[in-house]
Design an enzyme around this catalytic site. Structure first.
Site, PDB file in Angstrom:
ATOM      1  N   ASP A  91       0.857  -1.194   0.000  1.00  0.00           N
ATOM      2  CA  ASP A  91       0.000   0.000   0.000  1.00  0.00           C
ATOM      3  C   ASP A  91       0.894   1.245   0.000  1.00  0.00           C
ATOM      4  OD1 ASP A  91      -0.287  -0.906   3.352  1.00  0.00           O
ATOM      5  OD2 ASP A  91       0.556   1.034   2.792  1.00  0.00           O
ATOM      6  N   HIS A 106       8.618  -5.346  -1.493  1.00  0.00           N
ATOM      7  CA  HIS A 106       7.704  -6.306  -2.125  1.00  0.00           C
ATOM      8  C   HIS A 106       6.895  -5.658  -3.234  1.00  0.00           C
ATOM      9  CE1 HIS A 106       7.740  -9.139   1.630  1.00  0.00           C
ATOM     10  NE2 HIS A 106       8.840  -9.225   0.903  1.00  0.00           N
ATOM     11  N   SER A 174       5.130 -10.035  11.294  1.00  0.00           N
ATOM     12  CA  SER A 174       5.176 -11.295  12.057  1.00  0.00           C
ATOM     13  C   SER A 174       6.545 -11.953  11.965  1.00  0.00           C
ATOM     14  CB  SER A 174       4.113 -12.255  11.500  1.00  0.00           C
ATOM     15  OG  SER A 174       4.419 -12.545  10.145  1.00  0.00           O
ATOM     16  N   LEU A 199       1.606  -5.847  18.035  1.00  0.00           N
ATOM     17  CA  LEU A 199       0.424  -6.050  18.881  1.00  0.00           C
ATOM     18  C   LEU A 199       0.731  -7.038  19.998  1.00  0.00           C
ATOM     19  CD1 LEU A 199      -2.491  -5.054  18.800  1.00  0.00           C
ATOM     20  CD2 LEU A 199      -3.072  -7.018  17.371  1.00  0.00           C
ATOM     21  N   GLU A 200       1.577  -8.028  19.657  1.00  0.00           N
ATOM     22  CA  GLU A 200       1.986  -9.036  20.654  1.00  0.00           C
ATOM     23  C   GLU A 200       3.375  -9.516  20.263  1.00  0.00           C
ATOM     24  OE1 GLU A 200      -1.322 -11.417  19.767  1.00  0.00           O
ATOM     25  OE2 GLU A 200      -0.464 -12.189  17.916  1.00  0.00           O
TER      26      GLU A 200
HETATM   27  N1  APR Z   1      -0.580  -2.845  15.642  1.00  0.00           N
HETATM   28  C1  APR Z   1       0.633  -3.459  15.634  1.00  0.00           C
HETATM   29  N2  APR Z   1       0.850  -4.676  15.105  1.00  0.00           N
HETATM   30  C2  APR Z   1      -0.210  -5.304  14.557  1.00  0.00           C
HETATM   31  C3  APR Z   1      -1.508  -4.734  14.530  1.00  0.00           C
HETATM   32  C4  APR Z   1      -1.660  -3.452  15.103  1.00  0.00           C
HETATM   33  N3  APR Z   1      -2.852  -2.839  15.111  1.00  0.00           N
HETATM   34  N4  APR Z   1      -2.349  -5.630  13.934  1.00  0.00           N
HETATM   35  C5  APR Z   1      -1.601  -6.703  13.596  1.00  0.00           C
HETATM   36  N5  APR Z   1      -0.321  -6.522  13.977  1.00  0.00           N
HETATM   37  C6  APR Z   1       0.816  -7.435  13.798  1.00  0.00           C
HETATM   38  C7  APR Z   1       0.482  -8.901  14.012  1.00  0.00           C
HETATM   39  O1  APR Z   1       0.659  -9.244  15.386  1.00  0.00           O
HETATM   40  C8  APR Z   1       1.526  -9.580  13.120  1.00  0.00           C
HETATM   41  O2  APR Z   1       2.729  -9.815  13.836  1.00  0.00           O
HETATM   42  O3  APR Z   1       1.194  -7.327  12.442  1.00  0.00           O
HETATM   43  C9  APR Z   1       1.791  -8.560  12.023  1.00  0.00           C
HETATM   44  C10 APR Z   1       1.182  -8.943  10.679  1.00  0.00           C
HETATM   45  O4  APR Z   1       1.861 -10.097  10.246  1.00  0.00           O
HETATM   46  P1  APR Z   1       1.562 -10.656   8.781  1.00  0.00           P
HETATM   47  O5  APR Z   1       0.096 -10.701   8.559  1.00  0.00           O
HETATM   48  O6  APR Z   1       2.379 -11.913   8.635  1.00  0.00           O
HETATM   49  O7  APR Z   1       2.132  -9.516   7.791  1.00  0.00           O
HETATM   50  P2  APR Z   1       3.634  -9.275   7.366  1.00  0.00           P
HETATM   51  O8  APR Z   1       4.575  -9.624   8.492  1.00  0.00           O
HETATM   52  O9  APR Z   1       3.703  -7.914   6.809  1.00  0.00           O
HETATM   53  O10 APR Z   1       3.833 -10.343   6.170  1.00  0.00           O
HETATM   54  C11 APR Z   1       5.075 -10.281   5.485  1.00  0.00           C
HETATM   55  O11 APR Z   1       4.280 -11.930   3.925  1.00  0.00           O
HETATM   56  O12 APR Z   1       2.617 -12.768   2.636  1.00  0.00           O
HETATM   57  C12 APR Z   1       3.749 -12.022   2.605  1.00  0.00           C
HETATM   58  O13 APR Z   1       4.230 -10.398   1.015  1.00  0.00           O
HETATM   59  C13 APR Z   1       3.451 -10.625   2.141  1.00  0.00           C
HETATM   60  O14 APR Z   1       4.572  -8.599   2.786  1.00  0.00           O
HETATM   61  C14 APR Z   1       3.908  -9.751   3.300  1.00  0.00           C
HETATM   62  C15 APR Z   1       4.859 -10.654   4.041  1.00  0.00           C
END
Ligand code: APR
Length: 232
Positions: A91, A106, A174, A199-200
């Protein structure tokens, strides 16, 4: 002056209304990665893949940067040293929140790429199957996003930044996907202090010197305020 390198993930955009991938009900609970985020999936069913990214592109155009995006832009403006933002997100909310020089490792939903000639242009809101490339006219347009099995963008530049970081923060990710998940180790090698803001605590949380737990719209502005208050 201290150089700060920040890696962000989907969690920083969650409170703007964009789905994350691995949280409850996230994108990978709704779609199979191999169907919508691999070159093989695109070759097998381009309509499904274009539809997946069209929906995300349209959704992303309708949301706004949140306090976390804006706080990182403020850090870039007010921190006396360099602040590099590397995002896994496709985004444009960092830029909409005022950030500059963001590295999209990405790719971006806003970008289109010709898989025949490599030409890049601004994607239409909805990209059709067989969309012609404006440069070579072949029906080979695809979203300019990095799929699983493809090389992320700007890796040499990112490793250079990590090698000269004094502080590394991973925000809203994550830590499940490489190479981004290993950036904290590169930063530690360079002697940087490392902090995970999430978040955690994630599975990799113990690899960080510090952990800040809570919603990004609350934790990131507070973290930026504390950094700016400590400016030496
Ligand atoms: N505030 C802080 N952290 C948050 C919040 C929030 N409001 N909501 C969710 N999170 C955290 C979750 O705890 C999790 O650790 O954001 C993280 C989201 O993790 P993913 O869904 O795995 O996203 P991301 O880590 O960006 O994924 C990495 O994986 O699928 C591929 O290309 C895709 O860029 C992406 C990559």
């Amino acid at each position: 002056m201290e150089k700060i390198v920040i890696l962000t993930g989907a969690g920083i955009s969650a409170e703007s209304g964009l789905s994350t991938f691995r949280d409850e009900g996230g994108l990978w609970a709704q779609h199979r990665i191999e169907d919508v985020a691999t070159p093989e999936g695109f070759a097998r069913n381009p309509a499904l893949v274009q539809g997946f990214y069209n929906a995300r592109r349209v959704q992303a155009a309708g949301v706004h940067p949140n306090a976390a995006h804006k706080a990182l832009a403020r850090l870039q403006q007010d921190w006396p040293g360099e602040v590099m933002i590397v995002t896994q997100n496709v985004d444009s909310l960092h830029e909409a929140g005022g950030a500059r020089g963001v590295i999209h490792m990405h790719g971006t939903l806003a970008g289109a790429l010709c898989s025949a000639c490599g030409h890049r242009w601004t994607a239409p809101p909805e990209m059709a199957v067989g969309e012609p490339c404006p440069a070579c006219a072949q029906p080979t347009a695809r979203p300019d996003v990095v799929w699983f099995g493809e090389m992320p963008y700007c890796m040499d530049e990112i490793y250079d930044h990590l090698a000269s970081a004094s502080l590394f923060a991973a925000i809203g990710t994550s830590g499940q996907v490489y190479p981004a998940a290993a950036f904290v180790h590169e930063a530690r090698e360079a002697g940087a202090r490392t902090v995970e803001i999430n978040l955690e605590p994630t599975l990799g949380a113990s690899g960080f010197d510090e952990r800040v737990v809570g919603k990004a719209t609350q934790t990131v502005p507070r973290w930026v305020d504390q950094l700016l208050a400590r400016r030496s």
